[in-house]
Write a protein that holds these residues in place. Structure first.
Motif, mmCIF file in Angstrom:
data_model
loop_
_atom_site.group_PDB
_atom_site.id
_atom_site.type_symbol
_atom_site.label_atom_id
_atom_site.label_comp_id
_atom_site.label_asym_id
_atom_site.label_seq_id
_atom_site.Cartn_x
_atom_site.Cartn_y
_atom_site.Cartn_z
ATOM 1 N N PHE A 40 -19.623 -23.346 -18.923
ATOM 2 C CA PHE A 40 -18.354 -24.069 -18.858
ATOM 3 C C PHE A 40 -18.549 -25.552 -19.168
ATOM 4 O O PHE A 40 -17.734 -26.179 -19.834
ATOM 5 N N ALA A 81 -12.942 -17.450 -12.573
ATOM 6 C CA ALA A 81 -13.502 -17.776 -13.879
ATOM 7 C C ALA A 81 -12.817 -16.964 -14.985
ATOM 8 O O ALA A 81 -12.484 -17.503 -16.047
ATOM 9 N N PHE A 129 -17.084 -26.139 -22.847
ATOM 10 C CA PHE A 129 -15.743 -26.691 -22.699
ATOM 11 C C PHE A 129 -15.739 -28.160 -22.324
ATOM 12 O O PHE A 129 -14.679 -28.773 -22.156
ATOM 13 N N ALA A 157 -16.539 -27.217 -13.288
ATOM 14 C CA ALA A 157 -17.232 -25.995 -13.691
ATOM 15 C C ALA A 157 -17.668 -25.198 -12.468
ATOM 16 O O ALA A 157 -17.569 -23.969 -12.423
ATOM 17 N N ALA A 182 -8.142 -26.029 -17.021
ATOM 18 C CA ALA A 182 -8.866 -26.265 -15.770
ATOM 19 C C ALA A 182 -7.983 -27.007 -14.780
ATOM 20 O O ALA A 182 -7.908 -26.658 -13.592
ATOM 21 N N ALA A 223 -16.281 -21.507 -11.566
ATOM 22 C CA ALA A 223 -17.229 -20.399 -11.649
ATOM 23 C C ALA A 223 -17.507 -19.770 -10.282
ATOM 24 O O ALA A 223 -18.256 -18.811 -10.169
ATOM 25 N N ASN A 249 -7.384 -20.308 -21.014
ATOM 26 C CA ASN A 249 -7.930 -21.107 -22.111
ATOM 27 C C ASN A 249 -7.813 -20.381 -23.453
ATOM 28 O O ASN A 249 -7.539 -21.003 -24.471
ATOM 29 N N ALA A 260 -9.234 -26.350 -22.779
ATOM 30 C CA ALA A 260 -9.960 -26.040 -21.560
ATOM 31 C C ALA A 260 -9.661 -27.029 -20.448
ATOM 32 O O ALA A 260 -9.562 -26.661 -19.277
ATOM 33 N N GLU A 263 -10.643 -18.489 -18.069
ATOM 34 C CA GLU A 263 -10.975 -18.222 -19.472
ATOM 35 C C GLU A 263 -9.810 -17.565 -20.210
ATOM 36 O O GLU A 263 -9.602 -17.802 -21.395
ATOM 37 N N LYS A 298 -22.593 -19.178 -15.740
ATOM 38 C CA LYS A 298 -21.217 -19.429 -16.119
ATOM 39 C C LYS A 298 -20.906 -20.915 -15.995
ATOM 40 O O LYS A 298 -20.285 -21.514 -16.859
ATOM 41 N N ARG A 299 -21.373 -21.516 -14.907
ATOM 42 C CA ARG A 299 -21.142 -22.939 -14.655
ATOM 43 C C ARG A 299 -21.719 -23.753 -15.813
ATOM 44 O O ARG A 299 -21.076 -24.629 -16.359
#
Lengths: 485, 95, 482
Positions: free
Chosen positions: C306, C327, C310, C317, C344, C321, C334, C340, C331, C302-303
């Motif tokens: 991201f 997370a 993004f 990230a 964030a 994550a 976003n 993003a 999302e 996931k990291r």
């Protein structure tokens, strides 16, 4: 013929023909137990109320059109099968007051088949013994000679059936505990393949060896009982999910072409020669029925006793840890602390032989000895299994004596437990390998019964029952009753 | 190698079996006899033999993850030596 | 002397199955004592265990997520000891043949580096019950509801070198098991417990020192404190000429110290042997393939996504994550606002401080991802400024409106973008500050910058923050230069 003399099969016809009702039969047997059992001490608990209510229900089911072979058949259970709200003691003080909160699968299945439970049978404490002398409730006497042991550990089951108190009983066999008492009391007893009969609710002695099975007066009755006891149970991880044979149908198979193996190791030193002769007598009869015989070898048999007396106590030492005086059973008076609670509850609750085996097992599993004892014993276990696998490539059935000696005098072997352990020599290999074994009457020596043992490959209980039944069609040994019973 | 009194005491402690003073010598002798019987096993050559734990060498069956048990505390505790407020009582547990 | 700390952790994660590992009783936390203890859990004579398929599946999920070898044959063994919370007198566990073999997990350290921690093994076992020490006339009470709850014991290599690394590792495991949905991670309820094996050695020495095991530390903060305390204790002990003894210790958070535990089996001879009531567990490759296909996106993946998808910084990230809920929230924001970076910033900034302040988990956030995303849309289309947005956010958190638009409408926070209106307002501001206008015009470029800010401030004040800051800047500049 009196009702107590009837076999399960004869009872089934009697009930079907309305010669008598299940209730009448039950009342008659309950009265007989009350009158006769004080001589034998075969029952720990007589479940009169339960029996009468089950009998009534069996009569009602029959009136409603049911016609099962065991509907209304009176039996009793070895006292290590859990029976709901009935004392289940394992013949031990440590289970004082243990009215089991549930039924064993075997108990449940037999009840569903319509059997009537007359009570709970005496045994060696936690099934540890081969003379039924280690019971907290006192020794059981052999109806063939009241000064002698009936064998063990299912000694109560054997004595009660042999004395015609009940037509059949359940037993368990960890190293010979069905077959050996069957041999010493002139009964037919079957230890099924490991995993064939559920162990749920059967209080464990040695989990990888224990199997429940029937004791009865003949092979046909054993077949009837096994049919109802056996089968897959999702509650037991070691239960085998494989369809059951039709044991009754298999009885009538002819024996022509049956290949029998006689292991030479079964006829060596230690065997009472008179017993050996009886075994050969059975072999002769089977030959007449069409069997062929050859000598075979089970070279590792002599190592079975040491291996067994490591594996069984090791498993037992762990299985019996739950008896700690906390959630059920015996608790010592006024424990001063936790350690005292454990040590005195267990020290006072277990008998000498049980403590002995727990200690042997504890030692065998302890740090530094595990490999030399436990692993070594398991390696030998494989050698023994391999011997059987090889032998069954050559023969269909193995035959030999069930016991090396006749029933001995009560107290005779108490001083030296090792001498009693040696009595298991012919039976424990089947438990180590997991194969089925059956003992059946083969004659008498000095007025005492002699048993012959049949061993078959995995899941061939039908073959064992078939051979025993065919033999019993041409012989009368199994019909003999002890004098006075 | 024979067990001594101290070994027997240690085993009895591990197994939480209270032995009386009088039981110890006799137990030591009997255990030594049994171990004598068992030790015969050491003569067997088992090199390369895989230990056998279960006779059938079957494999474990798995159960679906479902709750089917219900509360039976009353029935189960009816046979307990000592309970209070739904708990099993034991002499004080010291950590 | 310079000392080096060596730490290995054993984490017990309660698997979030419905039923127990060997029985069909519920595993719900907090039930009345002994109401979730079946015949099997109570160790009633004659009862037998049957293994829960879901526990096996969950262990496999974990194993695959840490790149471990899953044993095709794994075996349950009995660990024998007497204790009142252990009804059978043995714990069914795995010894020589655990289900999950060697694997690893990467952890992010504070300095931004990534460290790989080896995982020796993970095995299935049953939890014990609980001893309650309230005094029942000198007795303890035993509750066996927890007995038989499935545990995955995750054993790390002694690869960890500081209390902070230990915490980072436990957090990474915590995040992972929650991502996988195999453990709720609730440390306060004991769903995730940690035993810390701690030793020290002179820097440069290859052999390990003697270790002490600190049992059952149940929060991230206590893990750090307990280890730091234990390290200090060991160093002082050795420097004073003493020796560390291998033993089990308990951390007392109230006193911030560890103390030796005398109980349990002193002799520690557990007499492990294969459980004869259970058969070897066989894991087929096809089953593993199926489990692998069902794995969710893991924290590391996931990291990386991201960052790539993004353009987030590695730090952002990683933070986003760190938990599946965070997370997912990010999302969702976003997907509503389509920005993003703004999403964030808001999730890690205002939202996180709000949650911290009120001690809430992100799934309890008073501002939903849809609300926050909708609000960011209004920043992007210049309906509100960033500053006003903070007011809108607070109003949403306080439940003063269902959407950002409603709050903006109700409170009249809409930005003023009519240049005529702004110019009129600016004229008033400049007229009221004629002296400063004179000074500004007389100053050089360097000084003007600071003074310009003063006029902007006055203008925003006059507009109550609603004037579009860009337009204010632009028009103000024009007016002052003219």
């Amino acid at each position: 013929m009196s009702m107590h003399e009837l076999t399960l099969r004869q009872i089934a016809s009697g009930l079907a023909n309305k010669d008598f009702s299940a209730t009448e039969l039950t009342q008659s047997l309950l009265a007989r137990i009350q009158a006769v059992d004080p001589q034998l001490n075969s029952f720990i608990t007589v479940t009169e109320e339960l029996a009468l209510s089950q009998a009534k229900s069996a009569d009602e089911r029959r009136a409603a059109g049911e016609n099962g072979a065991l509907l209304g058949a009176p039996i009793a259970h070895k006292d290590l099968f859990c029976t709901r709200n009935v004392l289940t003691s394992c013949a031990s003080k440590i289970l004082s007051g243990f009215k089991a909160p549930y039924d064993a699968t075997v108990v449940e299945k037999l009840a569903a088949a319509g059997t009537v439970t007359l009570g709970k049978l005496n045994m060696d404490e936690f099934a540890m013994g081969s003379a039924n002398e280690s019971s907290h409730f006192g020794p059981v006497k052999n109806p063939w000679d009241l000064t002698r042991v009936p064998g063990g550990s299912s000694g109560g089951s054997a004595a009660a059936v042999a004395a015609r108190l009940i037509p059949a009983a359940t037993g368990t066999d960890t190293g010979g505990s069905i077959r050996q008492p069957a041999a010493l009391t002139n009964l037919t007893g079957l230890k099924p393949t490991y995993g064939r009969v559920s162990r749920w609710g059967m209080i464990a002695y040695a989990s990888s060896l224990d199997q429940g099975g029937p004791l009865a007066r003949n092979a046909e009755d054993c077949a009837l009982l096994l049919q109802a006891m056996a089968g897959f149970d999702p509650k037991d991880s070691t239960s085998v999910d494989q369809p059951l044979d039709d044991y009754l149908a298999a009885l009538s198979q002819p024996l022509a072409g049956l290949r029998i193996g006689l292991p030479r190791e079964y006829f060596g030193a230690g065997l009472d020669a008179r017993i050996g002769e009886k075994v050969l007598g059975v072999v002769e009869e089977l030959k007449k029925l069409g069997a062929t015989v050859k000598e075979i070898s089970l070279p590792n048999m002599q190592h079975a006793i040491p291996a067994y007396y490591v594996i069984a106590p090791a498993e037992a030492s762990s299985n019996l840890s739950r008896f700690d005086g906390v959630r059920f059973g015996y608790r010592c008076e006024n424990p001063v602390n936790l350690e005292d609670l454990y040590k005195r509850s267990r020290g006072e609750g277990f008998g000498t032989e049980v403590k002995r085996r727990i200690m042997v097992g504890t030692y065998a599993l302890s740090a530094g000895y595990y490999d030399a004892y436990y692993i070594k014993a398991q390696q030998i276990r494989r050698l023994i299994k391999n011997d059987f696998v090889a032998a069954f490539n050559e023969v269909d059935l193995i035959i030999g004596p069930t016991t090396p000696n006749l029933a001995w005098k009560i107290g005779e072997k108490n001083a030296d437990p090792v001498s009693a352990y040696l009595e298991d020599i012919y039976t424990i290999t089947a438990n180590l390998a997991g194969i089925p074994g059956l003992s059946m009457p083969a004659g008498f020596v000095d007025g005492l019964p002699v048993g012959v043992q049949l061993l078959a490959p995995y899941f061939q209980e039908a073959r064992l029952l078939n051979v025993a039944h065919q033999y019993q069609q041409v012989t009368e040994w199994h019909t003999q009753a002890p004098t006075g019973f | 190698m024979a067990l001594e009194r101290s070994d027997v005491e240690k085993i009895a402690h591990l197994a939480r079996l209270g032995l009386t003073e009088a039981e110890v010598p006799q137990t030591t002798d009997t255990l030594n006899n049994i171990l004598g019987l068992i030790d015969a096993m050491q003569a067997v050559d088992t090199t390369g033999i895989e230990p056998l734990a279960h006779p059938l060498e079957a494999t474990q069956r798995l159960r679906a993850d479902m709750v089917t048990e219900t509360n039976q505390r009353e029935a189960y505790q009816a046979i307990a030596p000592a309970v209070e407020s739904g708990l099993y009582l034991v002499p004080k547990v010291i950590e | 002397m310079q000392w080096e700390t060596v730490i290995g952790l054993e984490i017990h994660a309660q698997l979030s199955t419905q039923s127990k590992i060997f029985s069909a009783s519920a595993t719900t936390f907090g039930a009345e004592p002994n109401t979730q203890a079946s015949l099997v859990d109570l160790g009633m004579p004659g009862t037998l265990p049957v293994l829960n398929a879901e526990a096996v599946r969950m262990a496999c999920k974990f194993g695959l997520a840490i790149d471990a070898h899953i044993a095709p044959h794994n075996i349950f063994a009995r660990k024998n000891y007497f204790y009142p919370d252990l009804p059978k007198g043995y714990q069914t566990s795995q010894m020589d043949h655990p289900i999950v073999g060697k694997g690893h997990l990467d952890i992010s350290l504070e300095d931004g580096t990534v460290k790989r921690i080896g995982i020796t093994r993970a095995h299935l076992e049953e939890d014990a019950g609980k001893s309650l020490h309230e005094d029942f006339h000198g007795m303890s009470g035993i509750d066996l509801n927890r007995a038989g709850t499935p545990l995955l014991e995750i054993v790390s290599e002694p690869d960890i070198r500081s209390a902070k690394e230990a915490v980072a590792y436990v957090k990474a495991i915590h995040a992972l098991v929650r991502y996988l949905g195999i453990c709720d991670g609730n440390m306060a309820e004991g769903s995730l417990r940690c035993d810390c094996n701690v030793s020290v050695r002179p820097k440069g020495q290859a052999e390990f020192g003697t270790r002490a095991e600190i049992k059952n530390v149940n929060s991230f903060r206590f893990i750090e404190k307990a280890i730091n305390h234990e390290v200090q204790r060991q160093i002082e002990l050795i420097e004073d000429g003493g020796q560390v003894v291998q033993e089990t210790r308990l951390y007392d958070p109230n006193k911030d110290q560890t103390r030796s535990m005398r109980s349990k089996e002193e002799a520690n001879d557990y007499r492990y042997f294969p459980c004869p009531d259970l058969l070897p567990v066989v894991i087929e490759q096809s089953f593993l393939d199926e489990v692998r296909a069902s794995l969710p996106e893991l924290p590391v993946q996931k990291r990386e996504r991201f960052e790539a998808q993004f353009g987030l910084s590695a730090y952002d990230a990683t933070v986003l994550a760190a938990s599946r809920e965070m997370a997912d929230y990010f999302e969702a924001v976003n997907s509503v606002c389509g920005d993003a970076k703004l999403a964030a910033n808001w999730v890690m900034g205002e939202l996180s401080s709000l949650l911290n302040k009120d001690n809430l988990e992100i799934d309890q956030s008073p501002v939903s991802a849809e609300q926050l995303g909708g609000m960011i849309l209004r920043i992007k289309d210049n309906t509100i400024s960033g500053k006003i947005a903070k007011m809108v956010f607070e109003a949403l958190a306080a439940g003063e409106g269902a959407t950002a638009d409603e709050v903006i409408e109700k409170k009249g926070l809409k930005q003023v973008t009519d240049s005529g209106a702004i110019e009129a307002m600016l004229d008033e501001v400049l007229a009221a500050n004629a002296e400063q206008v004179e000074q500004y015009r007389a100053s050089d470029e360097a000084k003007r910058g600071k003074m310009f800010g003063f006029f902007v401030g006055q203008a925003m004040k006059a507009s109550k923050g609603k004037a579009n800051p860009g337009q204010v800047n632009e028009l103000l500049k024009k007016k002052l230069e003219s």
